[in-house]
Design a protein around this motif. Sequence first.
Motif, PDB file in Angstrom:
ATOM      1  N   SER A   1      -5.474  -2.274   0.343  1.00 24.81           N
ATOM      2  CA  SER A   1      -4.587  -3.427   0.412  1.00 24.81           C
ATOM      3  C   SER A   1      -4.123  -3.829   1.812  1.00 24.81           C
ATOM      4  CB  SER A   1      -3.383  -3.239  -0.506  1.00 24.81           C
ATOM      5  OG  SER A   1      -2.607  -2.163  -0.093  1.00 24.81           O
ATOM      6  N   PRO A   2      -3.934  -2.932   2.790  1.00 25.67           N
ATOM      7  CA  PRO A   2      -3.468  -3.428   4.090  1.00 25.67           C
ATOM      8  C   PRO A   2      -4.513  -4.285   4.795  1.00 25.67           C
ATOM      9  CG  PRO A   2      -3.129  -1.058   3.941  1.00 25.67           C
ATOM     10  CD  PRO A   2      -3.965  -1.456   2.772  1.00 25.67           C
TER      11      PRO A   2
ATOM     12  N   ASP B   1      -5.932   1.896  -1.916  1.00 25.56           N
ATOM     13  CA  ASP B   1      -6.118   0.687  -2.728  1.00 25.56           C
ATOM     14  C   ASP B   1      -6.761  -0.463  -1.953  1.00 25.56           C
ATOM     15  OD1 ASP B   1      -4.950   1.951  -4.893  1.00 25.56           O
ATOM     16  OD2 ASP B   1      -2.934   1.257  -4.354  1.00 25.56           O
TER      17      ASP B   1
ATOM     18  N   ALA C   1      -1.635   2.973   0.346  1.00 26.13           N
ATOM     19  CA  ALA C   1      -2.058   1.576   0.404  1.00 26.13           C
ATOM     20  C   ALA C   1      -3.515   1.455   0.841  1.00 26.13           C
ATOM     21  CB  ALA C   1      -1.149   0.796   1.355  1.00 26.13           C
TER      22      ALA C   1
ATOM     23  N   THR D   1       2.878   6.496   2.670  1.00 23.73           N
ATOM     24  CA  THR D   1       2.775   5.235   1.925  1.00 23.73           C
ATOM     25  C   THR D   1       1.609   4.390   2.434  1.00 23.73           C
ATOM     26  OG1 THR D   1       4.428   4.235   3.368  1.00 23.73           O
ATOM     27  CG2 THR D   1       5.206   5.136   1.289  1.00 23.73           C
TER      28      THR D   1
ATOM     29  N   ALA E   1      -1.106  -7.899   3.300  1.00 21.60           N
ATOM     30  CA  ALA E   1      -1.913  -7.185   2.314  1.00 21.60           C
ATOM     31  C   ALA E   1      -2.950  -8.117   1.695  1.00 21.60           C
ATOM     32  CB  ALA E   1      -1.020  -6.608   1.222  1.00 21.60           C
TER      33      ALA E   1
END
Length: 126
Positions: free
Chosen positions: A95-96, A93, A90, A86, A27
């Motif tokens: 994030s991955p 945001d 993510a 999920t 992330a």
Amino acid sequence: MNHGFKLRFDQMRESNPTREQEPDGEANHSPGSHRNLCLVWPDGRRAFFNYAYLIEGEFDPGNEKNSIQLHFSAYKITLQGYGLATLFTALLDHSPRFISVIDARYVMDADPEKEIVTDIFIEKAE
């Protein structure tokens, strides 16, 4: 100064030169000026896209498989798999950093608590 040398020098100053280095992780944890998403296939092929060009994302829970469509300015990416809610959150945001495809024959052995991506399709945007 070389970054690897500086890291090693800092470890020696802390009197622990054998300490394990921090892994790159899955992330983007710290805020930064650019973030990328890297897609990884089982055969080793990879592609990355900058989150700055992500325009829209859609989640479809589907019947058996879930799908996520990501619309970048020049590409449309479709992710298919199981438990992708999920992952969609993510992606919201940014994030991955890495999304890896799991070969279909190993789906039953995968962790059921984690999202399972079985297919990634990339198309040029119209």
